[in-house]
Every structure is written in structure tokens, then in C-alpha cells.
Enzyme design. Structure first.
Site, PDB file in Angstrom:
ATOM      1  N   LYS A 108     -11.531 -20.899 -18.525  1.00  0.00           N
ATOM      2  CA  LYS A 108     -12.053 -20.344 -17.274  1.00  0.00           C
ATOM      3  C   LYS A 108     -13.274 -21.143 -16.860  1.00  0.00           C
ATOM      4  O   LYS A 108     -13.957 -21.716 -17.717  1.00  0.00           O
ATOM      5  CB  LYS A 108     -12.458 -18.873 -17.462  1.00  0.00           C
ATOM      6  CG  LYS A 108     -12.506 -18.086 -16.181  1.00  0.00           C
ATOM      7  CD  LYS A 108     -11.130 -17.650 -15.727  1.00  0.00           C
ATOM      8  CE  LYS A 108     -11.158 -16.903 -14.427  1.00  0.00           C
ATOM      9  NZ  LYS A 108      -9.862 -16.303 -14.101  1.00  0.00           N
TER      10      LYS A 108
HETATM   11  P1  NAD Z   1     -11.387 -12.430  -3.434  1.00  0.00           P
HETATM   12  O1  NAD Z   1     -12.733 -13.061  -3.392  1.00  0.00           O
HETATM   13  O2  NAD Z   1     -10.300 -12.950  -2.580  1.00  0.00           O
HETATM   14  O3  NAD Z   1     -11.463 -10.851  -3.145  1.00  0.00           O
HETATM   15  C1  NAD Z   1     -12.425  -9.995  -3.696  1.00  0.00           C
HETATM   16  C2  NAD Z   1     -12.604  -8.854  -2.698  1.00  0.00           C
HETATM   17  O4  NAD Z   1     -13.485  -7.895  -3.263  1.00  0.00           O
HETATM   18  C3  NAD Z   1     -13.253  -9.325  -1.379  1.00  0.00           C
HETATM   19  O5  NAD Z   1     -12.548  -8.780  -0.279  1.00  0.00           O
HETATM   20  C4  NAD Z   1     -14.670  -8.795  -1.477  1.00  0.00           C
HETATM   21  O6  NAD Z   1     -15.242  -8.527  -0.202  1.00  0.00           O
HETATM   22  C5  NAD Z   1     -14.436  -7.527  -2.283  1.00  0.00           C
HETATM   23  N1  NAD Z   1     -15.673  -7.064  -2.921  1.00  0.00           N
HETATM   24  C6  NAD Z   1     -16.701  -7.791  -3.397  1.00  0.00           C
HETATM   25  N2  NAD Z   1     -17.687  -6.983  -3.836  1.00  0.00           N
HETATM   26  C7  NAD Z   1     -17.251  -5.726  -3.629  1.00  0.00           C
HETATM   27  C8  NAD Z   1     -17.812  -4.449  -3.880  1.00  0.00           C
HETATM   28  N3  NAD Z   1     -19.021  -4.308  -4.410  1.00  0.00           N
HETATM   29  N4  NAD Z   1     -17.069  -3.351  -3.579  1.00  0.00           N
HETATM   30  C9  NAD Z   1     -15.835  -3.478  -3.042  1.00  0.00           C
HETATM   31  N5  NAD Z   1     -15.271  -4.665  -2.761  1.00  0.00           N
HETATM   32  C10 NAD Z   1     -15.962  -5.777  -3.058  1.00  0.00           C
HETATM   33  O7  NAD Z   1     -10.992 -12.474  -4.981  1.00  0.00           O
HETATM   34  P2  NAD Z   1      -9.547 -12.320  -5.618  1.00  0.00           P
HETATM   35  O8  NAD Z   1      -8.997 -13.681  -5.860  1.00  0.00           O
HETATM   36  O9  NAD Z   1      -8.764 -11.309  -4.875  1.00  0.00           O
HETATM   37  O10 NAD Z   1      -9.953 -11.749  -7.067  1.00  0.00           O
HETATM   38  C11 NAD Z   1     -10.238 -10.372  -7.280  1.00  0.00           C
HETATM   39  C12 NAD Z   1     -10.121 -10.070  -8.763  1.00  0.00           C
HETATM   40  O11 NAD Z   1      -8.805 -10.424  -9.212  1.00  0.00           O
HETATM   41  C13 NAD Z   1     -11.077 -10.837  -9.672  1.00  0.00           C
HETATM   42  O12 NAD Z   1     -11.414 -10.016 -10.763  1.00  0.00           O
HETATM   43  C14 NAD Z   1     -10.252 -12.003 -10.163  1.00  0.00           C
HETATM   44  O13 NAD Z   1     -10.705 -12.520 -11.396  1.00  0.00           O
HETATM   45  C15 NAD Z   1      -8.904 -11.328 -10.301  1.00  0.00           C
HETATM   46  N6  NAD Z   1      -7.762 -12.259 -10.290  1.00  0.00           N
HETATM   47  C16 NAD Z   1      -7.512 -13.069  -9.232  1.00  0.00           C
HETATM   48  C17 NAD Z   1      -6.393 -13.904  -9.257  1.00  0.00           C
HETATM   49  C18 NAD Z   1      -6.002 -14.768  -8.084  1.00  0.00           C
HETATM   50  O14 NAD Z   1      -4.916 -15.353  -8.128  1.00  0.00           O
HETATM   51  N7  NAD Z   1      -6.789 -14.842  -7.032  1.00  0.00           N
HETATM   52  C19 NAD Z   1      -5.576 -13.941 -10.390  1.00  0.00           C
HETATM   53  C20 NAD Z   1      -5.861 -13.094 -11.462  1.00  0.00           C
HETATM   54  C21 NAD Z   1      -6.960 -12.253 -11.399  1.00  0.00           C
END
Ligand code: NAD
Length: 472
Positions: A108
Site C-alpha cells: 500500500k
Molecule cells: P473516494 O475518495 O472516491 O470517496 C470517499 C468518499 O467519502 C467521498 O465522497 C468523501 O467526500 C466521503 N467522505 C470523506 N470524509 C467523510 C466523512 N467524514 N463523512 C462522510 N463521508 C466522507 O474514495 P473511494 O475510492 O471510494 O474509497 C473509499 C474507501 O474504500 C476507502 O476506505 C478505500 O480504502 C476503500 N477502497 C477503495 C477501493 C477503490 O477501488 N477505490 C478499493 C478497495 C477499498
């Protein structure tokens, strides 16, 4: 976000969950320690001249386990990034890859930066410089270490990284396999953007195929009409909510975002909420919905399925007792702390754990890596041949019966599988298979009372087997 002072850190949480699982296994203490520890973490501080002065940025790339190479894991852009978090996420990647049988070790990366502070061209310069530092040390490399998007990064950053690698390895035939999550126009794969959200949907669909498992959460029936609350309408949360609403008939009754939460028991239109979020920078003011300034309170609302899809430790010692959802699916990484996990288990809440629930992203990343190494898009060789064989079958059927097949059947049956269809099929197969391997342990072993421990048992068992076959 409120968190209890006695709450362990994210890495400690992952360690505690690991320890709980290995206590039920018969591993030698040496091997147990080998699997648990993070092999290495590289910290880099680099300067970029922007807006007339040098700005120093701090980044990390952790490699948790190299029992299989390359290692794999996303790169996160957030101010909260730190070594502890990156190491915990790298460990989760090891277990996640083992669980979905993606042939990678876990890694990571992260950069302490708020992407919103910078213009696009500035972000490009910062990303290229960070990538340069990692590429120099083979911490980005098609056969050594393959990053992907995570919070705060997406296709755009992955395309910059791929291009930076190609510039530094001009004769490397497999250069484009150095990173996944690239745009389709830059050697990405169809279906990668929505893969993690799609995987969350497939995971829930599989859970709802097993009435005995649903019963443990006190649920019955199908996904149709189930009340869902989502925290974070970003890449993962948005796609999961959209597919569950449009294809499974779920009612998305609440959305929690940075600026608060919106609630409508009749169901929120996900696509319109997302457009509002993009346009207004928040959910506040979404027409027809009740607004709560203290968004996290909505995690505690009565619903059937809670989907934390934003960040770590959203459900912790300060709110776990008040969570009412009988089923939580961890779309984010580490959204439930070890302490909260214990409370929720005691309350009978079923948690579909992160290492399984959000593995759709790495699964499709694996397909993209294979596509890049084989230099051909999936379906290109067989699609038309498949269509012509189907045509022959329909023609012969019509000749023998003297009747015509319906136009809708013929249209569906004749269509050869393109890349998107193949990716979806591979992803669904992976999510279904992985659930079954976990649920089997959950059902068969009375001492395994939750899906998380079952998932750890399956994945640690596979990592241990890989180490043993290496002679360790
Ligand atoms: P992203 O940045 O696209 O989305 C995150 C969302 O959470 C945003 O809309 C943001 O505004 C919102 N957010 C931030 N702070 C917040 C708060 N305090 N309260 C409510 N909402 C809040 O990120 P993502 O890629 O969707 O990732 C989200 C999670 O999923 C992370 O934990 C990441 O590690 C995990 N993840 C992502 C992927 C991927 O393919 N993108 C894969 C596996 C795991």
C-alpha cells in the site's frame, strides 16, 4: 470524527483481528510472526517547486508480504496518511489478495496531501515526482510492485504514473502493467472504475442467496426493498448504492457525506444525489430530504444494511452500542475498529468484512494486469466466433421446428461476450467463490462466530501454505 481515547490504532486493530484468528489455527509461532509483520516501509520526502517556492511532501510505500510477487495495493492521497495506516492497509491487501485468489502479495502507498489544495497541473507534477521516487527503487514495477487507485486518487493519477514509468523504462515491453486502474484509453480495462462498488453488490447478492446466513443477521427475503444507509458517496459508495438501487430494488434511505447527511425513508435517488454532491460540494440542500448537520449520527439510524464506504474507524467505541443495523458491509477499509467489532458481534450484528467486501477492485485490477501482460483485450479473439456459432444454432433450431425464436431471446443469445461482460463474469465468480469459502468455515466451526475471523482463517491459511511451499 469522534473516537475513544482507549481505541487501538488501525494497525493495532488489524493485528488484534489477526491474533484472534491465528489463535484458532495450528501455525508455528515463527510462521505466524512472519505473516503478521510488515516486511518493509519506505518513507520518502521530496520537494517540488510550485507557486514560486519549494514544497516538501511525505509519501510511503509499504510491502507487507512478498509470498507472491508482484505485490499489490493502492496509493492514497489524504492529509491523514501515516506509516501506521499504510502498514495496516498493506496487511489487509495481503489477506484480500489471498482470499480472492489474486496472485499477489500485499502492499500500500500514500501521500500526505489534500488533492483539493492543488490545481491539476500541480497535482500531475507532484504525482510524477512521487512516482519517480518509487520507480527508482522498483516500488512501482510490473513484476515487483503494482499500485492502483485508492482514496483521493483515480484513473488520472494512474495514467500519470504509467507514463512516468514508461519514460524511465523506454524498452520495457510490459511497462503498462506497472499500475492498474488506468483509463480505458490508456490501457485500462472495462469495468475497473466501478469494480469495487460492483463487488459490494455481488457480495450482498451472494449473502442473500443463503437464508441460513441471513437468519444469523435476523434478515429474510431478498434485497428488494431493503433499507440501506451509505457513508461516503465516492467511487465505492456511489457505485455500490447505485447498483443496489437500480438493479436490486434496495431503498437508499440515507447518505452520509463530509458536510452532513440526508435522509428520506422513501428512498433517495442515488444518481441525482451524486450530481448534487459534485455540483454543490456536499449533500446539504438536496431537495425533499431531511438534512442532519451531524452526519455520523445517521450511522445509528434503523436500517437493514449499513455500508460504511468512506474511511477507517467510522464505527468505533463511541457509537458501536447505538448502531441498529443488523448487517454491515465494510465497503471501506477498516471502517469498524476492533473494539466496535467486539460490541457489534455481541449484539448479534453480522459484519461482511472489508478484506472480502471491497476486494472487487483488486480482482479487476488483476484482470487489467493480465490484459496488459497479454497485450490484447479480453474477448477480442473469440467474440465474433461465439456469435457465429450461436447464429448457426438459432438457424438450425428454427429450421427443425419451423418456428422463429423471439427477437429478445435472439438478441441476447447472439451477443458474444465483450470485455465488460467478461470482467463482470470474472468478478461475480470471484465474489461468489470467496464468500462460499468464508461462509463454509463460519458454518462448520462453532468457535468461529463471525465472518471476519472466517475470512482471516481462509486467507492466512493460504498465505501460510504459500510460505511453506517456498520452504519457510
Ligand atoms: P473516494 O475518495 O472516491 O470517496 C470517499 C468518499 O467519502 C467521498 O465522497 C468523501 O467526500 C466521503 N467522505 C470523506 N470524509 C467523510 C466523512 N467524514 N463523512 C462522510 N463521508 C466522507 O474514495 P473511494 O475510492 O471510494 O474509497 C473509499 C474507501 O474504500 C476507502 O476506505 C478505500 O480504502 C476503500 N477502497 C477503495 C477501493 C477503490 O477501488 N477505490 C478499493 C478497495 C477499498
Amino acid at each position: 470524527m469522534l473516537q475513544h481515547t482507549s481505541e487501538p490504532s488501525f494497525r493495532q486493530s488489524v493485528d488484534m483481528m489477526f491474533t484472534r484468528a491465528v489463535a484458532l489455527m495450528d501455525l508455528s509461532p515463527g510462521l505466524e510472526e512472519k505473516i503478521r509483520v510488515c516486511n518493509s516501509t519506505y518513507t520518502v520526502r521530496f520537494g517540488v517547486k510550485l507557486r514560486g517556492r519549494i514544497h516538501t511532501f511525505t509519501g510511503y510505500r509499504s510491502v507487507h508480504s512478498e509470498h507472491m510477487e508482484p505485490v499489490k495495493g493502492g496509493i492514497r492521497y489524504a492529509m491523514s496518511v501515516n506509516q501506521d495506516e499504510v502498514e495496516a492497509l498493506a496487511a489487509l491487501m495481503t489477506y484480500k489478495c489471498a482470499l480472492v485468489e489474486a496472485p499477489f502479495g500485499g502492499s500500500k502507498g500514500g501521500l500526505c496531501i489534500d488533492p483539493k489544495d492543488w490545481e491539476e497541473d500541480e497535482l500531475e507534477r507532484i504525482t510524477r515526482r512521487f512516482a519517480y521516487e518509487l520507480i527508482k527503487r522498483d516500488l512501482i514495477h510490473p513484476s515487483q510492485n503494482v499500485p492502483a487507485p485508492d482514496m483521493g486518487t483515480g484513473e488520472r493519477e494512474m495514467a500519470w504514473i504509467a507514463d512516468q514509468f514508461a519514460r524511465m523504462h523506454t524498452s520495457e515491453l510490459n511497462a503498462r502493467a506497472c499500475v492498474t486502474g488506468k483509463p480505458l484509453t490508456a490501457h485500462g480495462i472495462a469495468g475497473r472504475v466501478e469494480a469495487t462498488g460492483r463487488g459490494v453488490q455481488y457480495a450482498l447478492q451472494e449473502f442473500f442467496r443463503h437464508p441460513e446466513d441471513m437468519k444469523r443477521a435476523g434478515l429474510d427475503g431478498s434485497l428488494d426493498g431493503k433499507r440501506v444507509i451509505v457513508q461516503g458517496l465516492g467511487n465505492v459508495g456511489y457505485h455500490a448504492a447505485k447498483f443496489l438501487e437500480e438493479e436490486d430494488g434496495c431503498r437508499i434511505i440515507g447518505v452520509i457525506e463530509r458536510d452532513g447527511a440526508i435522509f428520506d425513508p422513501a428512498g433517495l435517488p442515488v444518481e441525482r444525489v451524486r450530481q448534487h454532491l459534485i455540483g454543490q460540494g456536499g449533500v446539504r440542500g438536496f431537495p425533499g430530504a431531511k438534512y442532519l448537520a451531524e452526519g455520523a449520527r445517521l450511522l445509528e439510524e434503523d436500517c437493514d444494511i449499513l455500508i460504511p464506504a468512506a474511511f477507517e474507524a467510522a464505527i468505533n467505541l463511541t457509537n458501536a452500542e447505538r448502531i441498529q443495523a443488523p448487517l454491515i458491509i465494510e465497503a471501506a477499509n477498516g471502517p469498524v475498529t476492533a473494539g466496535a467489532d467486539e460490541i457489534l458481534r455481541r449484539k448479534g450484528c453480522v459484519i461482511i468484512p472489508d478484506m472480502y467486501a471491497n476486494a472487487g477492485g483488486v480482482t479487476v485490477s488483476y484482470f487489467e494486469w493480465v490484459k496488459n501482460l497479454s497485450h490484447i483485450r479480453f474477448g477480442r479473439m473469440q467474440r465474433r466466433q461465439e456469435e457465429s456459432r450461436h447464429r448457426m444454432l438459432i438457424d438450425e433450431l428454427e429450421r427443425l421446428t419451423g418456428k422463429s425464436v423471439s427477437a429478445t431471446f435472439s438478441e441476447k443469445f447472439l451477443k458474444g461476450a465483450d470485455e465488460l461482460a467478461l470482467v463482470r463474469s470474472g468478478l461475480e465468480d470471484t465474489m461468489r467463490g470467496a464468500y462460499q469459502s468464508i461462509a463454509e468455515v463460519w458454518r462448520a466451526r462453532p468457535e468461529v462466530t463471525d465472518l471476519r475471523t472466517a475470512a482471516y482463517l481462509v486467507s492466512i491459511g493460504r498465505v501460510a501454505a504459500a510460505y511453506k511451499s517456498l520452504g519457510l
